[in-house]
Design an enzyme around this catalytic site. Structure first.
Site, mmCIF file in Angstrom:
data_model
loop_
_atom_site.group_PDB
_atom_site.id
_atom_site.type_symbol
_atom_site.label_atom_id
_atom_site.label_comp_id
_atom_site.label_asym_id
_atom_site.label_seq_id
_atom_site.Cartn_x
_atom_site.Cartn_y
_atom_site.Cartn_z
ATOM 1 C CB VAL A 15 24.557 7.775 -33.624
ATOM 2 C CG1 VAL A 15 23.908 8.784 -34.546
ATOM 3 C CG2 VAL A 15 24.719 6.455 -34.348
ATOM 4 C CG PHE A 161 23.136 5.753 -44.074
ATOM 5 C CD1 PHE A 161 22.436 4.566 -44.219
ATOM 6 C CD2 PHE A 161 22.484 6.937 -44.344
ATOM 7 C CE1 PHE A 161 21.102 4.564 -44.641
ATOM 8 C CE2 PHE A 161 21.154 6.949 -44.768
ATOM 9 C CZ PHE A 161 20.461 5.755 -44.924
ATOM 10 C CB CYS A 275 22.887 -1.414 -36.128
ATOM 11 S SG CYS A 275 22.981 -0.031 -34.970
HETATM 12 P P1 NAD Z 1 24.145 4.374 -27.666
HETATM 13 O O1 NAD Z 1 23.529 3.406 -26.736
HETATM 14 O O2 NAD Z 1 25.628 4.423 -27.804
HETATM 15 O O3 NAD Z 1 23.678 5.859 -27.257
HETATM 16 C C1 NAD Z 1 22.369 6.198 -26.965
HETATM 17 C C2 NAD Z 1 22.394 7.187 -25.793
HETATM 18 O O4 NAD Z 1 21.073 7.675 -25.573
HETATM 19 C C3 NAD Z 1 22.848 6.573 -24.462
HETATM 20 O O5 NAD Z 1 23.992 7.257 -23.985
HETATM 21 C C4 NAD Z 1 21.630 6.754 -23.532
HETATM 22 O O6 NAD Z 1 21.987 7.051 -22.196
HETATM 23 C C5 NAD Z 1 20.937 7.939 -24.180
HETATM 24 N N1 NAD Z 1 19.520 8.054 -23.831
HETATM 25 C C6 NAD Z 1 18.570 7.072 -23.797
HETATM 26 N N2 NAD Z 1 17.385 7.598 -23.431
HETATM 27 C C7 NAD Z 1 17.575 8.925 -23.237
HETATM 28 C C8 NAD Z 1 16.728 9.993 -22.853
HETATM 29 N N3 NAD Z 1 15.420 9.795 -22.611
HETATM 30 N N4 NAD Z 1 17.272 11.231 -22.736
HETATM 31 C C9 NAD Z 1 18.581 11.445 -22.973
HETATM 32 N N5 NAD Z 1 19.434 10.464 -23.349
HETATM 33 C C10 NAD Z 1 18.935 9.225 -23.469
HETATM 34 O O7 NAD Z 1 23.461 4.128 -29.074
HETATM 35 P P2 NAD Z 1 24.067 4.464 -30.524
HETATM 36 O O8 NAD Z 1 24.959 3.359 -30.965
HETATM 37 O O9 NAD Z 1 24.553 5.861 -30.535
HETATM 38 O O10 NAD Z 1 22.743 4.342 -31.399
HETATM 39 C C11 NAD Z 1 21.723 5.315 -31.309
HETATM 40 C C12 NAD Z 1 20.759 5.078 -32.458
HETATM 41 O O11 NAD Z 1 21.453 5.266 -33.703
HETATM 42 C C13 NAD Z 1 20.157 3.672 -32.531
HETATM 43 O O12 NAD Z 1 18.852 3.770 -32.998
HETATM 44 C C14 NAD Z 1 21.023 2.977 -33.555
HETATM 45 O O13 NAD Z 1 20.328 1.950 -34.213
HETATM 46 C C15 NAD Z 1 21.345 4.093 -34.520
HETATM 47 N N6 NAD Z 1 22.592 3.939 -35.278
HETATM 48 C C16 NAD Z 1 23.722 3.505 -34.664
HETATM 49 C C17 NAD Z 1 24.910 3.421 -35.378
HETATM 50 C C18 NAD Z 1 26.192 2.946 -34.738
HETATM 51 O O14 NAD Z 1 27.179 2.821 -35.444
HETATM 52 N N7 NAD Z 1 26.243 2.682 -33.447
HETATM 53 C C19 NAD Z 1 24.938 3.817 -36.710
HETATM 54 C C20 NAD Z 1 23.771 4.271 -37.310
HETATM 55 C C21 NAD Z 1 22.591 4.339 -36.565
HETATM 56 C C1 UGA Z 2 26.764 -0.826 -40.030
HETATM 57 C C2 UGA Z 2 26.587 -0.172 -41.408
HETATM 58 O O1 UGA Z 2 27.748 -0.443 -42.204
HETATM 59 C C3 UGA Z 2 26.397 1.336 -41.278
HETATM 60 O O2 UGA Z 2 26.129 1.905 -42.551
HETATM 61 C C4 UGA Z 2 25.224 1.599 -40.327
HETATM 62 O O3 UGA Z 2 25.064 2.993 -40.140
HETATM 63 C C5 UGA Z 2 25.475 0.928 -38.996
HETATM 64 O O4 UGA Z 2 25.664 -0.488 -39.211
HETATM 65 C C6 UGA Z 2 24.348 1.064 -38.044
HETATM 66 O O5 UGA Z 2 23.222 1.294 -38.433
HETATM 67 O O6 UGA Z 2 24.659 0.885 -36.858
HETATM 68 P P1 UGA Z 2 28.763 -1.079 -38.315
HETATM 69 O O7 UGA Z 2 27.887 -2.114 -37.707
HETATM 70 O O8 UGA Z 2 29.333 -0.023 -37.450
HETATM 71 O O9 UGA Z 2 27.964 -0.303 -39.476
HETATM 72 O O10 UGA Z 2 29.997 -1.770 -39.042
HETATM 73 P P2 UGA Z 2 30.129 -2.581 -40.423
HETATM 74 O O11 UGA Z 2 31.361 -2.132 -41.081
HETATM 75 O O12 UGA Z 2 28.897 -2.542 -41.213
HETATM 76 O O13 UGA Z 2 30.373 -4.059 -39.924
HETATM 77 C C7 UGA Z 2 29.345 -4.817 -39.319
HETATM 78 C C8 UGA Z 2 29.830 -6.217 -39.061
HETATM 79 O O14 UGA Z 2 29.952 -6.946 -40.294
HETATM 80 C C9 UGA Z 2 31.208 -6.278 -38.399
HETATM 81 O O15 UGA Z 2 31.229 -7.312 -37.448
HETATM 82 C C10 UGA Z 2 32.126 -6.582 -39.557
HETATM 83 O O16 UGA Z 2 33.306 -7.196 -39.155
HETATM 84 C C11 UGA Z 2 31.251 -7.505 -40.388
HETATM 85 N N1 UGA Z 2 31.629 -7.557 -41.815
HETATM 86 C C12 UGA Z 2 31.548 -6.451 -42.576
HETATM 87 C C13 UGA Z 2 32.033 -8.760 -42.365
HETATM 88 O O17 UGA Z 2 32.102 -9.793 -41.681
HETATM 89 N N2 UGA Z 2 32.366 -8.807 -43.699
HETATM 90 C C14 UGA Z 2 32.299 -7.711 -44.489
HETATM 91 O O18 UGA Z 2 32.607 -7.820 -45.691
HETATM 92 C C15 UGA Z 2 31.888 -6.498 -43.906
#
Ligand code: NAD
Ligand code: UGA
Length: 453
Positions: A15, A161, A275
């Site tokens: 993110v 999102f 997530c």
């Molecule tokens: P991630 O694990 O890829 O990245 C998090 C980073 O934070 C890591 O690199 C870690 O080393 C760093 N970190 C942890 N503690 C720290 C500290 N004290 N100081 C500095 N850095 C620190 O996680 P992500 O997938 O980017 O997710 C981050 C947040 O965003 C989560 O809450 C997740 O639920 C949310 N989110 C993720 C997605 C997604 O698609 N991955 C989408 C929407 C929201």
């Molecule tokens: C999801 C949400 O779509 C994002 O809006 C949100 O920000 C994110 O989680 C988050 O909070 O981390 P993501 O997990 O990256 O995003 O990917 P998605 O496209 O949502 O797919 C999630 C899983 O559901 C995947 O394994 C995908 O293959 C599966 N999926 C999705 C299905 O099996 N069927 C579908 O119709 C859609």
């Protein structure tokens, strides 16, 4: 060059990296810095091999890095300089103590808040970008504003999102941007400050402002609803297999109803990703905490059905292979949790491989981007699993292929060649319903997919 504002993001993950790259691209007037405690991750962000694969990301980073986007490990100094701090650290499920297996582990958030307080010499806007339990901002405020230096911090919730694989287009053209804050004068000013950033490219009518708790809870609710749709269609896929109905036809038919809509109705071997499961379990925990067991049960079933869907898929394959796969090579096509990402967190393929290993089969994994992460996830069983970048090599002598990730390259493979390479009867289980089953049957394959008899 002097910048109008200094924005810092703590957490350089899936993110923090893409989000800040997009802000840097759209807002040349701001200096954007992304910091992390993980120096290897920061080194990768500063190199040609970015730590995450996301279509279109590299081009953006290469254009703005060193101009107004910077990556570093100098966390304290960066906090001191910043006007606005986004917090984008990980919030995994707690694995110990009270709430283990459900509640959010907020240790990284808390450490970050304490770090911000210790390194600051003036108040700042602190933005919750991570996904958090509702009312986390209250705890953040207690930590940050409980200081005796007269510093006052404003907490704003701005959940993300984006979906992986489409992060850049999601960031460039979001359905909405959500910003929550306190209704006080200072709170509203902070919300406006964050709104101003996004207004550089997002139309104002797409920027929704709410109170803090609605914003925090909207994020958990959005993920719960999305995952629920997948679990709903997956539950129907099981009924389709018993009755001769076709789940893709059903998804098409119901999706035409504008009240239902066509998205997120693709039946699959199960949803994965870092997530959905964690956020729903967090919601379940919150409901239990607030003594709402019926609501908790309702949402928990979304996760239960998902795990059942993956497990029952492996069982179907097992049954087709005479209930024994001991010593048999089984190709696993795709280990990423979805296409166009290298991310393997909570991937259904992981559960599939573990179940194949329980049956003493020999899984051979192929993937276009996720093999390094697959090797990390399976580091305890590396001697029992094989990996190859070449799907034909994976298929060679395999008794079955389990397609777990919807990489479109899989549909374009030479399936005649694959058939010739495999042990017979060559079984293909399409866990994503992306292959042309009729064509494969004509080539001689035994073919199974999700939600079709
Ligand atoms: P991630 O694990 O890829 O990245 C998090 C980073 O934070 C890591 O690199 C870690 O080393 C760093 N970190 C942890 N503690 C720290 C500290 N004290 N100081 C500095 N850095 C620190 O996680 P992500 O997938 O980017 O997710 C981050 C947040 O965003 C989560 O809450 C997740 O639920 C949310 N989110 C993720 C997605 C997604 O698609 N991955 C989408 C929407 C929201
Ligand atoms: C999801 C949400 O779509 C994002 O809006 C949100 O920000 C994110 O989680 C988050 O909070 O981390 P993501 O997990 O990256 O995003 O990917 P998605 O496209 O949502 O797919 C999630 C899983 O559901 C995947 O394994 C995908 O293959 C599966 N999926 C999705 C299905 O099996 N069927 C579908 O119709 C859609």
């Amino acid at each position: 060059m002097s910048f109008e504002k200094k924005i810092l993001c703590i957490g350089a993950g899936y993110v923090g990296g893409p989000t800040m790259a997009m802000i840097a691209k759209k807002c040349p007037q701001y200096q954007i810095k992304v910091v992390d405690i993980n120096p290897a991750r920061i080194d990768a962000w500063n190199s040609n091999e970015l730590p995450i694969y996301e279509p279109g990301l590299k081009e953006i980073v290469e254009n703005v890095r060193g101009k107004n986007l910077f990556f570093g490990t100098d966390i304290d100094e960066s906090i001191k300089e910043a006007d606005i701090i986004f917090v984008s650290v990980n919030t995994p499920t707690k694995t110990f103590g009270f709430g283990a297996g459900k509640a959010s582990d907020l240790q990284y958030i808390e450490k970050t808040a304490r770090n911000i307080l210790a390194a600051s010499d003036r108040g700042k806007i602190v933005v919750e970008k991570s996904t958090l339990p509702v009312r986390t901002a209250e705890s953040m405020e207690r930590i940050l504003n409980g200081n005796d230096k007269g510093m006052r911090f404003q907490i704003v919730s701005n959940p993300e999102f984006l979906a992986e694989g489409t992060a850049i287009s999601d960031l460039e053209n979001p359905d909405r941007v959500l910003i929550g804050g306190h209704p006080s004068e200072e709170g509203l000013a902070a919300v406006e400050e964050i709104t101003k950033i996004y207004a550089n490219w997002v139309p104002r009518e797409k920027i929704i402002t709410t109170n803090l708790w609605s914003s925090e809870l909207s994020k958990l609710t959005a993920n719960a609803f999305l995952a629920q749709r997948v679990s709903s269609i997956n539950s129907i896929s099981a009924l389709c297999e018993k009755t001769g109905a076709n789940v893709d036809e059903i998804a098409n038919a119901i999706g035409k109803d504008s009240r239902i809509g066509s998205k997120f109705l693709k039946a699959s071997i199960g949803f994965g990703g870092s997530c959905f499961k964690k956020d729903i379990l967090n919601l379940v925990y919150l409901c239990e905490h607030y003594n709402l067991p019926e609501v908790a049960d309702y949402w928990e079933n979304v996760v239960k059905i998902n795990e059942w869907q993956t497990t029952r898929s492996v069982k179907r394959v097992l049954r087709s292979l005479f209930n024994t796969i001991t010593g048999k090579k089984i190709a696993v096509f795709g280990f990423a949790f979805k296409a166009d990402t290298n991310d393997t967190r909570e991937s259904p393929a992981h559960l599939v491989v573990r179940e194949l290993l329980d049956e003493r089969a020999i899984p051979v994994i192929t993937d276009y981007k996720a093999l390094p992460d697959a090797k990390r996830d399976l580091s305890d069983v590396l001697d029992k699993v094989q990996f190859t970048e070449d799907p034909y090599e994976a298929a060679k002598d395999a008794h079955a292929i389990l397609l777990c990730t919807e990489w479109k390259q899989f549909a374009a493979l030479d399936w005649q060649k694959i058939y010739d390479l495999m042990s017979k009867p060559a079984l293909v289980f399409d866990g994503r319903n992306i292959l042309d089953g009729e064509k494969l049957k004509k080539l001689g394959f035994e073919f199974m997919s999700i939600g079709k008899a």
